[in-house]
Motif scaffolding. Sequence first.
Motif, short mmCIF file in Angstrom:
data_model
loop_
_atom_site.label_atom_id
_atom_site.label_comp_id
_atom_site.label_asym_id
_atom_site.label_seq_id
_atom_site.Cartn_x
_atom_site.Cartn_y
_atom_site.Cartn_z
N THR A 106 8.57 -10.48 -57.75
CA THR A 106 7.94 -10.85 -56.97
C THR A 106 6.24 -10.01 -56.35
O THR A 106 6.20 -11.29 -54.89
N MET A 107 5.85 -9.68 -56.19
CA MET A 107 5.16 -9.11 -55.38
C MET A 107 3.50 -9.54 -55.96
O MET A 107 3.08 -9.38 -56.65
N ARG A 108 2.12 -10.40 -54.93
CA ARG A 108 1.29 -10.41 -55.32
C ARG A 108 0.78 -10.15 -55.64
O ARG A 108 -0.59 -10.09 -56.64
N ASP A 109 0.45 -8.85 -55.50
CA ASP A 109 -0.38 -7.80 -55.55
C ASP A 109 0.21 -7.45 -57.01
O ASP A 109 -1.26 -6.55 -57.93
N GLU A 110 0.63 -7.70 -57.83
CA GLU A 110 0.82 -6.88 -59.24
C GLU A 110 0.61 -7.61 -60.05
O GLU A 110 0.81 -7.71 -61.22
N TYR A 111 -0.59 -8.93 -59.61
CA TYR A 111 -0.71 -9.71 -60.64
C TYR A 111 -1.93 -9.97 -60.36
O TYR A 111 -2.87 -9.64 -59.39
N ASN A 112 -2.15 -10.16 -61.35
CA ASN A 112 -4.24 -9.61 -62.49
C ASN A 112 -4.96 -10.99 -62.11
O ASN A 112 -5.95 -11.07 -61.89
N TYR A 113 -4.35 -12.09 -62.38
CA TYR A 113 -5.20 -13.73 -62.84
C TYR A 113 -4.42 -14.18 -62.30
O TYR A 113 -3.47 -14.48 -62.35
N TRP A 114 -5.41 -15.46 -61.75
CA TRP A 114 -4.89 -16.14 -61.08
C TRP A 114 -5.28 -17.42 -61.21
O TRP A 114 -6.15 -17.56 -61.51
N GLY A 115 -4.52 -18.69 -60.95
CA GLY A 115 -5.55 -19.99 -61.41
C GLY A 115 -6.07 -20.85 -60.16
O GLY A 115 -6.33 -20.23 -59.04
N GLN A 116 -6.74 -21.69 -59.70
CA GLN A 116 -7.12 -22.70 -58.96
C GLN A 116 -6.65 -23.19 -58.83
O GLN A 116 -6.08 -23.23 -56.76
N GLY A 117 -5.54 -23.74 -58.39
CA GLY A 117 -3.93 -23.75 -57.66
C GLY A 117 -3.96 -25.60 -58.03
O GLY A 117 -5.08 -25.98 -58.69
N THR A 118 -2.49 -25.92 -57.98
CA THR A 118 -2.27 -27.64 -57.93
C THR A 118 -2.12 -27.99 -56.05
O THR A 118 -1.37 -27.03 -56.29
N GLN A 119 -2.64 -28.70 -56.16
CA GLN A 119 -1.47 -29.56 -54.67
C GLN A 119 -0.51 -30.46 -54.63
O GLN A 119 -0.63 -31.24 -55.65
N VAL A 120 0.65 -29.65 -53.88
CA VAL A 120 1.73 -30.48 -53.51
C VAL A 120 1.85 -30.99 -52.39
O VAL A 120 2.17 -30.35 -52.21
N THR A 121 1.94 -32.29 -52.85
CA THR A 121 2.26 -32.87 -51.03
C THR A 121 3.97 -34.11 -50.55
O THR A 121 3.89 -34.93 -51.86
N VAL A 122 4.85 -33.42 -50.17
CA VAL A 122 6.57 -34.38 -50.19
C VAL A 122 6.08 -34.52 -48.90
O VAL A 122 6.00 -34.09 -47.29
N SER A 123 6.40 -36.04 -48.67
CA SER A 123 5.93 -37.14 -47.52
C SER A 123 8.34 -37.04 -47.49
O SER A 123 9.06 -37.72 -48.44
N SER A 124 7.59 -36.89 -46.20
CA SER A 124 8.93 -37.43 -45.34
C SER A 124 9.73 -39.05 -45.27
O SER A 124 8.46 -40.32 -45.42
#
Length: 124
Positions: A106-124
């Motif tokens: 669960t620890m962010r610092d233990e991860y060596n490689y990361w993607g660029q991200g994808t946006q998720v938007t949930v409308s109410s």
Amino acid sequence: QVQLVESGGGLVQAGGSLRLSCAASGRTLALYALGWFRQAPGKEREFVATISWSGAITYYADSVKGRFTISRDNAKNTMYLQMNSLRPEDTADYYCAASRGGSASTMRDEYNYWGQGTQVTVSS
């Protein structure tokens, strides 16, 4: 070197579903632990879910437990996040990450490689 590319984000109404994918290239991820994190505007990046190299162990943030499911297909070098019953508070950029350690973390610092991200938007 490992490259990670997320896909599957988008705009969805509250109560809806999305399936995120994380495709890896450059190296097989069969022995890596994998994880999903998210970052909402103005907030720190937070843990969402993680899966061990074998897929046998998974952990979830309390906020998504019972609604999100993490999985992986080592033959395809791909990880997934099935998100159901989405809520407006799930709105964020979602990032996949890989850890050489192999154990679900669960620890962010233990991860060596990361993607660029994808946006998720949930409308109410």
